[in-house]
Design an enzyme around this catalytic site. Sequence first.
Site, PDB file in Angstrom:
ATOM      1  N   ASP A   1      -6.896  -3.026   3.824  1.00 49.85           N
ATOM      2  CA  ASP A   1      -5.708  -2.386   4.395  1.00 49.85           C
ATOM      3  C   ASP A   1      -5.575  -2.514   5.911  1.00 49.85           C
ATOM      4  O   ASP A   1      -4.950  -1.685   6.557  1.00 49.85           O
ATOM      5  CB  ASP A   1      -5.665  -0.892   4.011  1.00 49.85           C
ATOM      6  CG  ASP A   1      -5.632  -0.704   2.509  1.00 49.85           C
ATOM      7  OD1 ASP A   1      -5.036  -1.547   1.814  1.00 49.85           O
ATOM      8  OD2 ASP A   1      -6.208   0.285   2.028  1.00 49.85           O
TER       9      ASP A   1
ATOM     10  N   HIS B   1       0.859  -1.192   0.000  1.00 51.60           N
ATOM     11  CA  HIS B   1       0.000   0.000   0.000  1.00 51.60           C
ATOM     12  C   HIS B   1       0.895   1.242   0.000  1.00 51.60           C
ATOM     13  O   HIS B   1       1.839   1.316   0.791  1.00 51.60           O
ATOM     14  CB  HIS B   1      -0.909  -0.005   1.239  1.00 51.60           C
ATOM     15  CG  HIS B   1      -1.877   1.120   1.220  1.00 51.60           C
ATOM     16  ND1 HIS B   1      -3.067   1.054   0.520  1.00 51.60           N
ATOM     17  CD2 HIS B   1      -1.829   2.355   1.768  1.00 51.60           C
ATOM     18  CE1 HIS B   1      -3.705   2.197   0.643  1.00 51.60           C
ATOM     19  NE2 HIS B   1      -2.977   3.010   1.393  1.00 51.60           N
TER      20      HIS B   1
HETATM   21  C1  GRF Z   1       1.642   1.054  -6.597  1.00 56.83           C
HETATM   22  O1  GRF Z   1       1.830   2.364  -6.179  1.00 56.83           O
HETATM   23  C2  GRF Z   1       1.228   0.191  -5.427  1.00 56.83           C
HETATM   24  O2  GRF Z   1       1.795   0.573  -4.232  1.00 56.83           O
HETATM   25  C3  GRF Z   1      -0.227   0.424  -5.383  1.00 56.83           C
HETATM   26  O3  GRF Z   1      -0.644   0.513  -6.716  1.00 56.83           O
HETATM   27  C4  GRF Z   1       0.437   0.941  -7.530  1.00 56.83           C
HETATM   28  C5  GRF Z   1       0.638  -0.091  -8.585  1.00 56.83           C
HETATM   29  O4  GRF Z   1       1.513   0.317  -9.586  1.00 56.83           O
HETATM   30  N1  GRF Z   1      -0.901  -0.561  -4.577  1.00 56.83           N
HETATM   31  P1  GRF Z   1       2.081  -0.705 -10.653  1.00 56.83           P
HETATM   32  O5  GRF Z   1       0.892  -1.338 -11.358  1.00 56.83           O
HETATM   33  O6  GRF Z   1       2.907  -1.733  -9.946  1.00 56.83           O
HETATM   34  O7  GRF Z   1       2.893   0.113 -11.592  1.00 56.83           O
END
Ligand code: GRF
Length: 193
Positions: A146, A105
């Site tokens: 979460d 998260h």
């Molecule tokens: C990341 O910021 C992750 O922390 C959140 O969603 C985003 C996903 O990005 N849960 P990606 O698809 O890995 O580029």
Amino acid sequence: MKTAINIAIFISGAGSNAKNLICYFKDESNVAVDLVISNKSNDIMRQFCAEHGVEYCEPRKEDSEHDILKKLMAKEIDVIVLAGYLKKIGSVLLHNFKNRIVNIHPSLLPKFGGKGMYGVNVHEAVVQHKETESGITIHLVNEKYDEGRILAQFLVSLTPQDDVKAVETKVRALEAKHFAPEVQRFCNSLLKG
Ligand code: GRF
């Protein structure tokens, strides 16, 4: 005794975290990424997986969690890693993968978590609240968004000049650096029993 952990990564976005995990575990003997499941069409990720010898799968709208479970069982998956997966995990997977679903998260939970708090929404809230720091939380998944047990958190300082984009860049740098090693640490703890 089990000597290796098989991971399935679930994504809904671009999959940059998934790509990092695949590259990180490529030469590891005790942890392997065996499957990527995306609930959004993602040809770039499909291609990336093909190039890295990882099975990629996009469930159909009508597929149930039981169908996904069957797939995970067939691949002998031990751990699910949610890397930007926006769909809520239901009771079938929670029950079958109890304490074996890890999420990342992009804030310091319990701050800026819960329903609707994902991606850029999180960074917007952080900027609006004039936070002096943000970060990432790697945690286990339970039935509440979460709120599962926190495995690790990493912080980054913010300045008053940091806009949403700047906060996102700082948080993504933490994700790139810490997510895979923490997943490995978690998998090692399962292997040690
Ligand atoms: C990341 O910021 C992750 O922390 C959140 O969603 C985003 C996903 O990005 N849960 P990606 O698809 O890995 O580029």
